[in-house]
Design a protein around this motif. Structure first.
Motif, PDB file in Angstrom:
ATOM      1  N   ASN A 359       2.513 -12.195  10.387  1.00 37.49           N
ATOM      2  CA  ASN A 359       3.226 -12.468  11.572  1.00 37.49           C
ATOM      3  C   ASN A 359       4.299 -13.502  11.416  1.00 37.49           C
ATOM      4  OD1 ASN A 359       2.071 -11.026  14.282  1.00 37.49           O
ATOM      5  ND2 ASN A 359       0.978 -10.583  12.777  1.00 37.49           N
ATOM      6  N   HIS A 360       3.812 -14.736  11.003  1.00 34.98           N
ATOM      7  CA  HIS A 360       4.544 -15.857  10.886  1.00 34.98           C
ATOM      8  C   HIS A 360       5.688 -15.630   9.927  1.00 34.98           C
ATOM      9  CE1 HIS A 360       6.007 -19.844  10.837  1.00 34.98           C
ATOM     10  NE2 HIS A 360       5.437 -20.347   9.689  1.00 34.98           N
ATOM     11  N   GLY A 361       5.291 -15.043   8.804  1.00 35.63           N
ATOM     12  CA  GLY A 361       6.396 -14.769   7.531  1.00 35.63           C
ATOM     13  C   GLY A 361       7.448 -13.790   8.149  1.00 35.63           C
ATOM     14  N   ARG A 362       7.144 -12.882   8.828  1.00 42.44           N
ATOM     15  CA  ARG A 362       8.264 -12.027   9.266  1.00 42.44           C
ATOM     16  C   ARG A 362       9.148 -12.677  10.414  1.00 42.44           C
ATOM     17  NH1 ARG A 362       5.386  -5.900   8.657  1.00 42.44           N
ATOM     18  NH2 ARG A 362       4.709  -6.350   6.576  1.00 42.44           N
ATOM     19  N   ALA A 363       8.303 -13.283  11.270  1.00 41.31           N
ATOM     20  CA  ALA A 363       9.133 -14.064  12.366  1.00 41.31           C
ATOM     21  C   ALA A 363      10.005 -15.131  11.577  1.00 41.31           C
ATOM     22  CB  ALA A 363       8.111 -14.921  13.403  1.00 41.31           C
ATOM     23  N   LYS A 364       9.638 -15.746  10.565  1.00 42.16           N
ATOM     24  CA  LYS A 364      10.481 -16.782  10.104  1.00 42.16           C
ATOM     25  C   LYS A 364      11.619 -16.090   9.327  1.00 42.16           C
ATOM     26  CE  LYS A 364       8.088 -18.916   6.802  1.00 42.16           C
ATOM     27  NZ  LYS A 364       7.737 -20.023   6.087  1.00 42.16           N
ATOM     28  N   ALA A 365      11.450 -14.695   8.813  1.00 37.62           N
ATOM     29  CA  ALA A 365      12.526 -13.963   8.228  1.00 37.62           C
ATOM     30  C   ALA A 365      13.379 -13.563   9.266  1.00 37.62           C
ATOM     31  CB  ALA A 365      12.147 -12.884   7.517  1.00 37.62           C
ATOM     32  N   ALA A 366      13.029 -13.086  10.431  1.00 34.64           N
ATOM     33  CA  ALA A 366      14.069 -12.525  11.531  1.00 34.64           C
ATOM     34  C   ALA A 366      14.589 -13.872  12.152  1.00 34.64           C
ATOM     35  CB  ALA A 366      12.983 -12.063  12.520  1.00 34.64           C
ATOM     36  N   ALA A 367      14.003 -14.911  12.154  1.00 33.38           N
ATOM     37  CA  ALA A 367      14.856 -16.139  13.008  1.00 33.38           C
ATOM     38  C   ALA A 367      16.039 -16.503  12.136  1.00 33.38           C
ATOM     39  CB  ALA A 367      13.973 -17.314  13.096  1.00 33.38           C
ATOM     40  N   ALA A 368      15.596 -16.521  10.805  1.00 34.83           N
ATOM     41  CA  ALA A 368      16.867 -16.854   9.645  1.00 34.83           C
ATOM     42  C   ALA A 368      17.903 -15.841   9.598  1.00 34.83           C
ATOM     43  CB  ALA A 368      16.287 -16.994   8.347  1.00 34.83           C
ATOM     44  N   GLU A 369      17.522 -14.690   9.808  1.00 40.74           N
ATOM     45  CA  GLU A 369      18.720 -13.734   9.923  1.00 40.74           C
ATOM     46  C   GLU A 369      19.551 -13.664  11.108  1.00 40.74           C
ATOM     47  OE1 GLU A 369      20.768 -10.705   7.862  1.00 40.74           O
ATOM     48  OE2 GLU A 369      18.852 -12.025   7.208  1.00 40.74           O
ATOM     49  N   LEU A 370      18.857 -13.708  12.172  1.00 41.13           N
ATOM     50  CA  LEU A 370      19.335 -13.642  13.590  1.00 41.13           C
ATOM     51  C   LEU A 370      20.283 -14.921  13.782  1.00 41.13           C
ATOM     52  CD1 LEU A 370      16.223 -12.073  15.744  1.00 41.13           C
ATOM     53  CD2 LEU A 370      18.579 -11.249  15.182  1.00 41.13           C
ATOM     54  N   ALA A 371      19.774 -16.011  13.343  1.00 42.28           N
ATOM     55  CA  ALA A 371      20.510 -17.434  13.118  1.00 42.28           C
ATOM     56  C   ALA A 371      22.052 -17.164  12.539  1.00 42.28           C
ATOM     57  CB  ALA A 371      20.004 -18.490  12.878  1.00 42.28           C
ATOM     58  N   LYS A 372      21.997 -16.309  11.551  1.00 40.45           N
ATOM     59  CA  LYS A 372      23.479 -16.096  11.083  1.00 40.45           C
ATOM     60  C   LYS A 372      24.352 -15.381  12.009  1.00 40.45           C
ATOM     61  CE  LYS A 372      21.180 -15.230   6.316  1.00 40.45           C
ATOM     62  NZ  LYS A 372      20.828 -14.450   5.345  1.00 40.45           N
ATOM     63  N   THR A 432       5.880  -9.217  15.000  1.00 37.17           N
ATOM     64  CA  THR A 432       4.590  -9.047  14.595  1.00 37.17           C
ATOM     65  C   THR A 432       4.624  -8.330  13.253  1.00 37.17           C
ATOM     66  OG1 THR A 432       4.064  -6.798  15.612  1.00 37.17           O
ATOM     67  CG2 THR A 432       3.822  -8.929  17.206  1.00 37.17           C
ATOM     68  N   GLU A 433       3.354  -7.886  12.843  1.00 37.23           N
ATOM     69  CA  GLU A 433       3.215  -7.248  11.544  1.00 37.23           C
ATOM     70  C   GLU A 433       3.892  -5.781  11.661  1.00 37.23           C
ATOM     71  OE1 GLU A 433      -0.313  -5.980  13.864  1.00 37.23           O
ATOM     72  OE2 GLU A 433       0.947  -7.761  13.681  1.00 37.23           O
ATOM     73  N   THR A 434       4.251  -5.462  12.801  1.00 36.34           N
ATOM     74  CA  THR A 434       4.722  -4.151  12.929  1.00 36.34           C
ATOM     75  C   THR A 434       6.005  -3.995  12.894  1.00 36.34           C
ATOM     76  OG1 THR A 434       5.154  -4.279  15.545  1.00 36.34           O
ATOM     77  CG2 THR A 434       2.858  -3.453  14.661  1.00 36.34           C
ATOM     78  N   VAL A 435       6.844  -5.058  12.690  1.00 36.58           N
ATOM     79  CA  VAL A 435       8.114  -5.020  12.442  1.00 36.58           C
ATOM     80  C   VAL A 435       8.627  -5.156  10.936  1.00 36.58           C
ATOM     81  CG1 VAL A 435      10.409  -6.687  12.653  1.00 36.58           C
ATOM     82  CG2 VAL A 435       8.697  -6.435  14.685  1.00 36.58           C
ATOM     83  N   THR A 436       9.557  -4.345  10.552  1.00 39.31           N
ATOM     84  CA  THR A 436       9.820  -4.134   9.159  1.00 39.31           C
ATOM     85  C   THR A 436      11.253  -4.948   8.839  1.00 39.31           C
ATOM     86  OG1 THR A 436      11.302  -2.170   9.587  1.00 39.31           O
ATOM     87  CG2 THR A 436       8.997  -1.790   9.262  1.00 39.31           C
ATOM     88  N   GLU A 437      11.502  -5.137   7.780  1.00 35.75           N
ATOM     89  CA  GLU A 437      12.769  -5.695   7.347  1.00 35.75           C
ATOM     90  C   GLU A 437      14.033  -4.866   7.804  1.00 35.75           C
ATOM     91  OE1 GLU A 437      12.780  -6.284   2.947  1.00 35.75           O
ATOM     92  OE2 GLU A 437      11.198  -7.375   2.899  1.00 35.75           O
ATOM     93  N   GLU A 438      13.882  -3.752   7.680  1.00 34.98           N
ATOM     94  CA  GLU A 438      14.708  -2.701   8.210  1.00 34.98           C
ATOM     95  C   GLU A 438      15.049  -3.005   9.818  1.00 34.98           C
ATOM     96  OE1 GLU A 438      13.366  -1.287   4.509  1.00 34.98           O
ATOM     97  OE2 GLU A 438      12.313  -1.769   6.392  1.00 34.98           O
ATOM     98  N   ASP A 439      13.961  -3.247  10.596  1.00 36.36           N
ATOM     99  CA  ASP A 439      14.025  -3.481  11.851  1.00 36.36           C
ATOM    100  C   ASP A 439      14.899  -4.664  12.165  1.00 36.36           C
ATOM    101  OD1 ASP A 439      12.654  -1.306  12.577  1.00 36.36           O
ATOM    102  OD2 ASP A 439      10.622  -2.150  12.829  1.00 36.36           O
ATOM    103  N   ILE A 440      14.353  -5.765  11.132  1.00 33.92           N
ATOM    104  CA  ILE A 440      15.074  -7.042  11.526  1.00 33.92           C
ATOM    105  C   ILE A 440      16.862  -6.915  11.344  1.00 33.92           C
ATOM    106  CG2 ILE A 440      15.461  -9.598  10.473  1.00 33.92           C
ATOM    107  CD1 ILE A 440      12.317  -9.351   9.994  1.00 33.92           C
ATOM    108  N   ALA A 441      17.042  -6.137  10.138  1.00 33.83           N
ATOM    109  CA  ALA A 441      18.236  -5.849   9.641  1.00 33.83           C
ATOM    110  C   ALA A 441      19.422  -5.267  10.861  1.00 33.83           C
ATOM    111  CB  ALA A 441      18.683  -5.209   8.441  1.00 33.83           C
ATOM    112  N   ALA A 442      18.480  -4.144  11.471  1.00 31.45           N
ATOM    113  CA  ALA A 442      18.999  -3.434  12.575  1.00 31.45           C
ATOM    114  C   ALA A 442      19.350  -4.416  13.755  1.00 31.45           C
ATOM    115  CB  ALA A 442      18.278  -2.169  12.804  1.00 31.45           C
ATOM    116  N   PHE A 443      18.452  -5.291  14.092  1.00 29.22           N
ATOM    117  CA  PHE A 443      18.420  -6.025  15.394  1.00 29.22           C
ATOM    118  C   PHE A 443      19.603  -7.003  14.977  1.00 29.22           C
ATOM    119  CE2 PHE A 443      15.962  -9.354  17.999  1.00 29.22           C
ATOM    120  CZ  PHE A 443      16.957  -9.270  18.965  1.00 29.22           C
ATOM    121  N   ALA A 444      19.734  -7.713  13.880  1.00 31.29           N
ATOM    122  CA  ALA A 444      20.873  -8.682  13.626  1.00 31.29           C
ATOM    123  C   ALA A 444      22.235  -7.870  13.741  1.00 31.29           C
ATOM    124  CB  ALA A 444      20.604  -9.318  12.276  1.00 31.29           C
TER     125      ALA A 444
END
Length: 452
Positions: A359-372, A432-444
């Protein structure tokens, strides 16, 4: 068959017993203007089961389910993967139909499950003892405030601005009828919590200080200094945990000195389910156990010396005199507590820690991507799986625009605090663990497009 399968003679006898000539006589005190003279206009007279199923299915297809696309909602209710075995086991007849284990000789399975649940919750929250669950996190929070009043004989509670506004609202509603004084306020968009200010505000009139950990903005702080301030003033520290998975990585509130720890257990074993039912967690130091609301299951031995389980403490109004009761909660979310306990057992300590790390690892990845995304920044210095984004515009229209693109992009602070314009640009994002890298990229990508 009618829902009440009574014969005409049965109904006539019942009416005669109350000196009524017809069913209508039972409603004479209802004003005529409030009574229907016929069927409700617009509703069909009847429909077949098949037709109703098709109609309801068509309505459900208009909804966007959590699993239909990228999902970043949180703010007190979280989407986690629940193993199929949890649902399978809680539907066993001996669990699904069980109510309250008043008779220990025939309820050993339910009592043992609740005993194990209590043990898991106490260890998770870092306390000496936990009860057999409560309705949900918000009412558990209020019960903690009332318990603190019983212990300290004081009635002023300090609520952190980082406490979930729904929890705060429940406390305000209940305090109207108890005379408790609540000191609270809205959070500010700052990286730090208000805990230092709370510690300075604790005085001899304070019954308790209530903080959320992590708080509504996802911020995490060390509560040891606050616990010391409360102890020095004779007040209790109440910690609220809405995301128990976080305790797989961060130090528990009990270990940092919290006197009472409450929370929402929905994240473990219980799905989102359109808002409920959920399961409240309640734990405290052992010296306060007799003031703890709800029920406590204990381990003992039977007449033959075999291990057994009983209701050890049950200070509810239906068991003792109303004025002596510590709570008016008359049942608990037992099936949800079972789901929590099964999921926790399947995970084990190592599994919970791994789940928390994911959970924490994916949240960090999402925060970094969205902050761009141009104009977007992350408020938090540190967080678990939830953080607050600061947008260059009001967040609520952005959320609606993202939803049109099939992305549930978080909870806007404007929705939680509609009367506070200073929070309108804040967006709470949960990963959470249900979020994928593709989800984060789509959100950003979608966020960048919406803000362009």
């Amino acid at each position: 068959m009618r829902y009440l399968p009574l014969t005409p003679d049965d109904r006539a006898a019942m009416l005669a017993a109350v000196s009524a000539s017809s069913i209508d006589d039972l409603f004479v005190d209802v004003p005529a203007a409030a009574r229907l003279s016929g069927p409700i206009e617009g509703l069909p007279a009847h429909a077949s089961e098949l037709a109703v199923e098709r109609h309801m299915a068509a309505l459900s297809r208009q909804s966007h389910a959590a699993g239909d696309g990228p999902f970043f909602l949180g703010a007190g209710a979280y989407r986690h993967h629940v193993p199929a075995s949890v649902d399978h086991l809680i539907q066993r007849g001996e669990f699904l139909t069980a109510y309250t284990p008043y008779q220990p000789e025939i309820a050993q399975g339910t009592l043992q499950m609740l005993f194990e649940f209590q043990s898991q919750v106490a260890r998770l929250l870092g306390t000496d003892v936990a009860n057999a669950s409560m309705y949900d996190g918000s009412t558990a929070c209020w019960e903690a405030i009332v318990m603190a009043r019983r212990v300290t004989r004081r009635s002023k509670a300090l609520l952190s601005t980082g406490l979930h506004p729904h929890y705060r609202s429940v406390a305000r509603t209940m305090a109207k009828y108890t005379g408790d004084s609540l000191v609270d306020g809205d959070p500010s968009l700052e990286a730090g919590t208000d805990w230092a200010a709370l510690a300075a505000a604790v005085d001899k009139e304070t019954s308790c200080v209530v903080v959320q950990y992590p708080d509504i903005l996802g911020r995490i702080d060390d509560m040891r200094a606050l616990a010391a301030a409360c102890q020095a003033a004779g007040a209790l520290l109440v910690a609220v945990v809405t995301e128990p998975v976080a305790l797989g990585l961060i130090q528990s509130p009990g270990e940092m000195g919290a006197d009472i720890v409450v929370g929402e257990g929905q994240s473990i074993g219980v799905g989102l389910q359109f808002g409920g039912p959920y399961v409240g967690l309640f734990a405290c130091k052992s010296k306060y156990v007799r003031q703890m609301p709800g029920r406590l299951c204990g381990e003992t031995v039977d007449a033959n010396g075999k291990r057994g389980f009983v209701l050890t403490l049950s200070t509810r109004e239906q068991h003792i005199r109303r004025e002596k009761a510590t709570s008016n909660i008359c049942t608990n979310s037992g099936l949800c507590a079972l789901a929590f306990s099964i999921h926790m057992t399947l995970l084990g300590e190592a599994g919970l820690r791994r789940l928390a790390a994911i959970n924490h690892g994916r949240a960090k990845a999402a925060a970094a991507e969205l902050a761009k995304v141009p104009g977007v920044s992350v408020l938090n210095r540190g967080f678990f799986n939830e953080f607050t984004l600061l947008l260059p515009v009001e967040a609520r229209p952005v959320i609606h625009a993202l939803a049109e693109k099939g992305i549930l992009g978080g909870v806007s602070l404007g929705r939680l605090y509609p009367d506070n314009a200073g929070l309108a640009n804040g967006l709470i994002v949960a990963v959470t663990e249900t979020v994928t890298e593709e989800d984060i990229a789509a959100f950003a990508a979608a966020l960048k497009e919406v803000l362009a």
